[in-house]
Write an enzyme that holds these catalytic residues in place. Structure first.
Site, PDB file in Angstrom:
ATOM      1  N   SER A 200       0.874  -1.181   0.000  1.00  0.00           N
ATOM      2  CA  SER A 200       0.000   0.000   0.000  1.00  0.00           C
ATOM      3  C   SER A 200       0.907   1.226   0.000  1.00  0.00           C
ATOM      4  O   SER A 200       1.054   1.917   0.999  1.00  0.00           O
ATOM      5  CB  SER A 200      -0.918  -0.017   1.221  1.00  0.00           C
ATOM      6  OG  SER A 200      -0.185   0.037   2.418  1.00  0.00           O
TER       7      SER A 200
ATOM      8  N   HIS B 273      -3.061  -6.004   2.705  1.00  0.00           N
ATOM      9  CA  HIS B 273      -2.114  -6.948   3.321  1.00  0.00           C
ATOM     10  C   HIS B 273      -2.726  -8.313   3.605  1.00  0.00           C
ATOM     11  O   HIS B 273      -2.121  -9.149   4.265  1.00  0.00           O
ATOM     12  CB  HIS B 273      -1.574  -6.374   4.639  1.00  0.00           C
ATOM     13  CG  HIS B 273      -0.666  -5.210   4.420  1.00  0.00           C
ATOM     14  ND1 HIS B 273      -0.125  -4.493   5.449  1.00  0.00           N
ATOM     15  CD2 HIS B 273      -0.198  -4.635   3.284  1.00  0.00           C
ATOM     16  CE1 HIS B 273       0.631  -3.520   4.962  1.00  0.00           C
ATOM     17  NE2 HIS B 273       0.598  -3.579   3.651  1.00  0.00           N
TER      18      HIS B 273
ATOM     19  N   GLN C  51      -6.506  -1.942   7.301  1.00  0.00           N
ATOM     20  CA  GLN C  51      -5.323  -2.741   6.934  1.00  0.00           C
ATOM     21  C   GLN C  51      -4.631  -3.413   8.120  1.00  0.00           C
ATOM     22  O   GLN C  51      -4.173  -4.549   8.015  1.00  0.00           O
ATOM     23  CB  GLN C  51      -4.329  -1.836   6.197  1.00  0.00           C
ATOM     24  CG  GLN C  51      -3.067  -2.515   5.736  1.00  0.00           C
ATOM     25  CD  GLN C  51      -2.168  -1.563   4.973  1.00  0.00           C
ATOM     26  OE1 GLN C  51      -2.414  -1.288   3.816  1.00  0.00           O
ATOM     27  NE2 GLN C  51      -1.118  -1.058   5.609  1.00  0.00           N
ATOM     28  N   GLU C  52      -4.529  -2.685   9.234  1.00  0.00           N
ATOM     29  CA  GLU C  52      -3.747  -3.237  10.345  1.00  0.00           C
ATOM     30  C   GLU C  52      -4.388  -2.921  11.698  1.00  0.00           C
ATOM     31  O   GLU C  52      -4.624  -1.760  12.011  1.00  0.00           O
ATOM     32  CB  GLU C  52      -2.328  -2.659  10.331  1.00  0.00           C
ATOM     33  CG  GLU C  52      -1.559  -2.999   9.070  1.00  0.00           C
ATOM     34  CD  GLU C  52      -0.257  -2.212   8.948  1.00  0.00           C
ATOM     35  OE1 GLU C  52       0.394  -1.963   9.967  1.00  0.00           O
ATOM     36  OE2 GLU C  52       0.083  -1.834   7.804  1.00  0.00           O
TER      37      GLU C  52
ATOM     38  N   GLU D  55       2.011  -9.210   7.074  1.00  0.00           N
ATOM     39  CA  GLU D  55       2.848  -8.772   8.199  1.00  0.00           C
ATOM     40  C   GLU D  55       2.678  -9.658   9.430  1.00  0.00           C
ATOM     41  O   GLU D  55       2.990  -9.256  10.551  1.00  0.00           O
ATOM     42  CB  GLU D  55       2.549  -7.306   8.526  1.00  0.00           C
ATOM     43  CG  GLU D  55       2.970  -6.395   7.371  1.00  0.00           C
ATOM     44  CD  GLU D  55       2.650  -4.933   7.594  1.00  0.00           C
ATOM     45  OE1 GLU D  55       1.763  -4.627   8.407  1.00  0.00           O
ATOM     46  OE2 GLU D  55       3.294  -4.097   6.942  1.00  0.00           O
TER      47      GLU D  55
ATOM     48  N   ASP E  90      -3.696   0.910  11.736  1.00  0.00           N
ATOM     49  CA  ASP E  90      -3.298   1.572  10.483  1.00  0.00           C
ATOM     50  C   ASP E  90      -4.458   1.356   9.520  1.00  0.00           C
ATOM     51  O   ASP E  90      -4.681   0.237   9.044  1.00  0.00           O
ATOM     52  CB  ASP E  90      -2.006   0.965   9.912  1.00  0.00           C
ATOM     53  CG  ASP E  90      -1.599   1.653   8.596  1.00  0.00           C
ATOM     54  OD1 ASP E  90      -2.330   2.559   8.137  1.00  0.00           O
ATOM     55  OD2 ASP E  90      -0.542   1.273   8.042  1.00  0.00           O
TER      56      ASP E  90
ATOM     57  N   GLU F 111      -3.030   5.351  12.332  1.00  0.00           N
ATOM     58  CA  GLU F 111      -2.217   5.743  11.166  1.00  0.00           C
ATOM     59  C   GLU F 111      -3.105   5.843   9.920  1.00  0.00           C
ATOM     60  O   GLU F 111      -4.034   5.043   9.747  1.00  0.00           O
ATOM     61  CB  GLU F 111      -1.135   4.662  10.981  1.00  0.00           C
ATOM     62  CG  GLU F 111      -0.186   4.874   9.835  1.00  0.00           C
ATOM     63  CD  GLU F 111       0.816   3.700   9.761  1.00  0.00           C
ATOM     64  OE1 GLU F 111       1.201   3.148  10.816  1.00  0.00           O
ATOM     65  OE2 GLU F 111       1.183   3.328   8.622  1.00  0.00           O
TER      66      GLU F 111
ATOM     67  N   ASP G   8       1.442   8.224   7.127  1.00  0.00           N
ATOM     68  CA  ASP G   8       2.369   7.354   6.395  1.00  0.00           C
ATOM     69  C   ASP G   8       2.316   7.742   4.913  1.00  0.00           C
ATOM     70  O   ASP G   8       3.192   8.470   4.422  1.00  0.00           O
ATOM     71  CB  ASP G   8       1.961   5.893   6.631  1.00  0.00           C
ATOM     72  CG  ASP G   8       2.740   4.896   5.797  1.00  0.00           C
ATOM     73  OD1 ASP G   8       3.732   5.274   5.176  1.00  0.00           O
ATOM     74  OD2 ASP G   8       2.345   3.714   5.760  1.00  0.00           O
TER      75      ASP G   8
ATOM     76  N   LYS H  67       9.945   5.380   6.940  1.00  0.00           N
ATOM     77  CA  LYS H  67      10.351   4.202   6.158  1.00  0.00           C
ATOM     78  C   LYS H  67      11.465   4.646   5.215  1.00  0.00           C
ATOM     79  O   LYS H  67      11.197   5.374   4.246  1.00  0.00           O
ATOM     80  CB  LYS H  67       9.168   3.689   5.326  1.00  0.00           C
ATOM     81  CG  LYS H  67       8.004   3.120   6.109  1.00  0.00           C
ATOM     82  CD  LYS H  67       6.813   2.869   5.187  1.00  0.00           C
ATOM     83  CE  LYS H  67       5.701   2.103   5.864  1.00  0.00           C
ATOM     84  NZ  LYS H  67       4.445   2.124   5.055  1.00  0.00           N
TER      85      LYS H  67
ATOM     86  N   SER I 221       9.498   2.277  10.748  1.00  0.00           N
ATOM     87  CA  SER I 221       8.614   1.180  10.316  1.00  0.00           C
ATOM     88  C   SER I 221       9.228   0.244   9.283  1.00  0.00           C
ATOM     89  O   SER I 221       9.990   0.656   8.415  1.00  0.00           O
ATOM     90  CB  SER I 221       7.338   1.793   9.731  1.00  0.00           C
ATOM     91  OG  SER I 221       6.521   0.808   9.148  1.00  0.00           O
ATOM     92  N   HIS I 222       8.823  -1.010   9.398  1.00  0.00           N
ATOM     93  CA  HIS I 222       9.053  -2.022   8.361  1.00  0.00           C
ATOM     94  C   HIS I 222       8.135  -1.746   7.162  1.00  0.00           C
ATOM     95  O   HIS I 222       7.332  -0.812   7.197  1.00  0.00           O
ATOM     96  CB  HIS I 222       8.765  -3.420   8.926  1.00  0.00           C
ATOM     97  CG  HIS I 222       7.331  -3.644   9.314  1.00  0.00           C
ATOM     98  ND1 HIS I 222       6.821  -4.882   9.653  1.00  0.00           N
ATOM     99  CD2 HIS I 222       6.253  -2.793   9.434  1.00  0.00           C
ATOM    100  CE1 HIS I 222       5.539  -4.799   9.938  1.00  0.00           C
ATOM    101  NE2 HIS I 222       5.170  -3.551   9.816  1.00  0.00           N
ATOM    102  N   ARG I 223       8.246  -2.579   6.126  1.00  0.00           N
ATOM    103  CA  ARG I 223       7.281  -2.595   5.020  1.00  0.00           C
ATOM    104  C   ARG I 223       6.577  -3.954   5.039  1.00  0.00           C
ATOM    105  O   ARG I 223       7.035  -4.890   5.692  1.00  0.00           O
ATOM    106  CB  ARG I 223       7.969  -2.405   3.659  1.00  0.00           C
ATOM    107  CG  ARG I 223       8.779  -1.156   3.446  1.00  0.00           C
ATOM    108  CD  ARG I 223       8.057   0.152   3.555  1.00  0.00           C
ATOM    109  NE  ARG I 223       6.817   0.329   2.842  1.00  0.00           N
ATOM    110  CZ  ARG I 223       6.577   1.238   1.894  1.00  0.00           C
ATOM    111  NH1 ARG I 223       7.566   2.024   1.494  1.00  0.00           N
ATOM    112  NH2 ARG I 223       5.383   1.383   1.349  1.00  0.00           N
ATOM    113  N   SER I 224       5.519  -4.048   4.267  1.00  0.00           N
ATOM    114  CA  SER I 224       4.817  -5.339   4.242  1.00  0.00           C
ATOM    115  C   SER I 224       5.654  -6.427   3.579  1.00  0.00           C
ATOM    116  O   SER I 224       5.591  -7.591   3.965  1.00  0.00           O
ATOM    117  CB  SER I 224       3.456  -5.187   3.573  1.00  0.00           C
ATOM    118  OG  SER I 224       3.566  -4.515   2.344  1.00  0.00           O
TER     119      SER I 224
ATOM    120  N   LYS J 118       7.519   0.099  14.409  1.00  0.00           N
ATOM    121  CA  LYS J 118       6.419  -0.725  13.900  1.00  0.00           C
ATOM    122  C   LYS J 118       7.043  -1.815  13.048  1.00  0.00           C
ATOM    123  O   LYS J 118       7.545  -1.544  11.957  1.00  0.00           O
ATOM    124  CB  LYS J 118       5.498   0.171  13.067  1.00  0.00           C
ATOM    125  CG  LYS J 118       4.267  -0.509  12.534  1.00  0.00           C
ATOM    126  CD  LYS J 118       3.538   0.452  11.600  1.00  0.00           C
ATOM    127  CE  LYS J 118       2.328  -0.180  10.996  1.00  0.00           C
ATOM    128  NZ  LYS J 118       1.916   0.503   9.759  1.00  0.00           N
TER     129      LYS J 118
HETATM  130  C1  LIG Z   1       3.820  -1.176   6.394  1.00  0.00           C
HETATM  131  C2  LIG Z   1       2.841  -0.700   5.636  1.00  0.00           C
HETATM  132  O1  LIG Z   1       2.500  -1.259   4.464  1.00  0.00           O
HETATM  133  P1  LIG Z   1       3.300  -1.166   3.105  1.00  0.00           P
HETATM  134  O2  LIG Z   1       4.686  -1.593   3.374  1.00  0.00           O
HETATM  135  O3  LIG Z   1       2.543  -2.120   2.235  1.00  0.00           O
HETATM  136  O4  LIG Z   1       3.209   0.247   2.659  1.00  0.00           O
HETATM  137  C3  LIG Z   1       2.045   0.459   6.044  1.00  0.00           C
HETATM  138  O5  LIG Z   1       1.136   0.862   5.334  1.00  0.00           O
HETATM  139  O6  LIG Z   1       2.324   1.026   7.080  1.00  0.00           O
HETATM  140 MG   LIG Z   2       0.814   2.579   6.888  1.00  0.00          MG
END
Ligand SMILES: C=C(OP(=O)(O)O)C(=O)O
Ligand SMILES: [Mg+2]
Length: 416
Positions: free
Chosen positions: A42, A147, A156-157, A200, A236, A281, A308, A333, A360-363, A384
């Site tokens: 996303s 996701h 999403q989360e 995730e 999120d 988020e 984000d 990110k 933050s990580h990514r998906s 995150k």
């Molecule tokens: C981690 C996320 O997803 P993506 O890496 O798919 O953007 C997010 O939206 O915060």
């Molecule tokens: Mg996000």
């Protein structure tokens, strides 16, 4: 001399979704650094381009030579200069020639090689001797939207933050206790639940948003009571993913409900009140600074309103958000902006303006653990990075090691 770059290797590797990504090795006279780029599902429209047309395969043949030609002989310690050279090599404003995922993997590998050249862990090389704060882990419990598969919630989360944890080990195991409790509750509600997970590591159930919220928040309350560690629910929403720009409505397919921006602001504000959300988020689509500001005005004193997709780790875009009072927190990110130096600039701008930076990580991830070091080095109070899954625990377990190494570790201050 110790940190002069002698060689660079670039290879194609797998990410956690089975897609190709880049891993980079940087070898200095006295050190070695390895980093890999993650990828989003996303993604924000204003992120740098991850790879040029053709993806990893389109660049893998030449990119090692192109980068090596410029960087070999440079000092890995000169991170900012190296990042500038990477941007010059690319030559486009959105890094679309060699890809922001290429530049970020090189940038992170260079930093790790520089740290290793002086036998320092990355968090100490970047942050100096002072960092002693450990970020709270924001962990994924239920995955929906982009996701997860069909029939999962639109949001999403569904996340949790163990705000009462007194150390990182307690924090990550508390998150996992909530994750396990949520599985039990989903199973009790849906006899056909297979135990499937999203990208995730959160469960991907056939639940409405409302049902998922109930399960998430009751699990937080139960685990808080049982363990004595207060755990707060977070979300999120990734609202851009279900914004219909023609109808100008947020379309909640699971409930068959559409909301205009005003209704979305009220809906999110109600969720924050009803479920005592600590953090939400992307409650509003990217580009809508006014909608973000309206929600921040209503809810910003009781909840972190984090951007984000709207900010994409970009200092210029964040500056616009600050001016318009849109949000009070920002996702960080590195691959959204392409280099460590630019990532650092955005963290600094956020902090000096009272925005809480959330690394933050990514998906789509790899076992690369770099972001754990960035969160500590830059004193970001929240990280995150999921709760379970090899590519997620790589970061969490690294935080456990970092905490063990510190002389006076303490959890970050999140009484914002
Ligand atoms: C981690 C996320 O997803 P993506 O890496 O798919 O953007 C997010 O939206 O915060
Ligand atoms: Mg996000």
């Amino acid at each position: 001399m110790d940190s002069v770059i002698e060689d660079i290797r670039v290879r194609k590797i797998l990410d956690s979704r089975g897609n190709p990504t880049l891993e980079v090795d940087v070898i200095t006279w006295n050190g070695f650094g390895r980093a890999a780029a993650p990828s989003g599902a996303s993604t924000g429209v204003r992120e740098v381009v991850s790879f040029p047309t053709g993806g990893v395969d389109g660049i893998i043949e030449e990119v090692e030579d192109i980068i090596s030609a410029e960087l070999i002989g440079m000092d890995a310690e000169d991170l900012q200069e190296i990042d500038l050279v990477l941007k010059e090599i690319d030559g486009t404003p959105n890094l679309s020639a060699i890809g922001g995922n290429t530049t970020v993997a090189v940038s992170m590998a260079v930093a790790k090689a520089a740290a290793a050249s002086y036998n320092l862990p990355l968090y100490r090389f970047l942050g100096g001797n002072m960092p002693s704060q450990i970020p709270f882990p924001l962990g994924n419990m239920i995955n929906g939207g982009a996701h997860a598969g069909r029939n999962a919630p639109d949001i999403q989360e569904f996340l949790v933050l163990p705000v009462g944890a007194s150390n990182i080990t307690e924090a990550v195991f508390t998150n996992v206790a909530v994750h396990k409790r949520i599985r039990e509750k989903i199973q009790a509600k849906d006899a056909l639940f297979t135990g499937g997970k999203g990208d995730e590591g959160g469960w991907a159930p056939n639940l409405t948003n409302q049902e998922a919220l109930e399960i998430q928040t009751s699990s937080c309350a139960e685990v808080s009571d049982e363990t004595g560690v207060l755990v707060k629910p977070c979300l999120d929403m990734a609202a851009s993913e279900f914004w219909d720009s023609d109808a100008e409505k947020y379309v909640y397919s699971k409930e068959g409900v559409k909301r205009n921006t005003g209704e979305q602001v009220d809906y999110v504000n109600d969720i924050i009140d009803t479920y005592k959300m600590f953090y939400v988020e992307d409650p509003i689509r990217e580009g809508d600074f006014q909608g973000f500001a309206d929600l921040t005005q209503k809810a910003g004193k009781k909840c972190l309103i984090c951007g984000d997709d709207i900010f994409v780790t970009n200092a210029e875009i964040l500056a616009e958000g600050i001016e318009k009072s849109a949000g009070n927190s920002i996702i960080i990110k590195p691959n959204q902006i392409g280099t460590l130096s630019d990532t650092y600039n955005t963290v600094n701008l956020a902090r000096t303006n009272g925005y809480v930076p959330v690394v933050s990580h990514r998906s789509g991830e790899t076992p690369d653990e770099t972001i754990a070091h960035l969160a500590v080095a830059w004193s970001c109070p929240i990280i995150k990075t999921g709760a379970l899954g090899g590519e997620r625990i790589a970061k969490l377990n690294e935080l456990i090691r970092i905490e063990e190494e510190m002389s006076n570790p303490e959890m970050a201050d999140i009484k914002w």
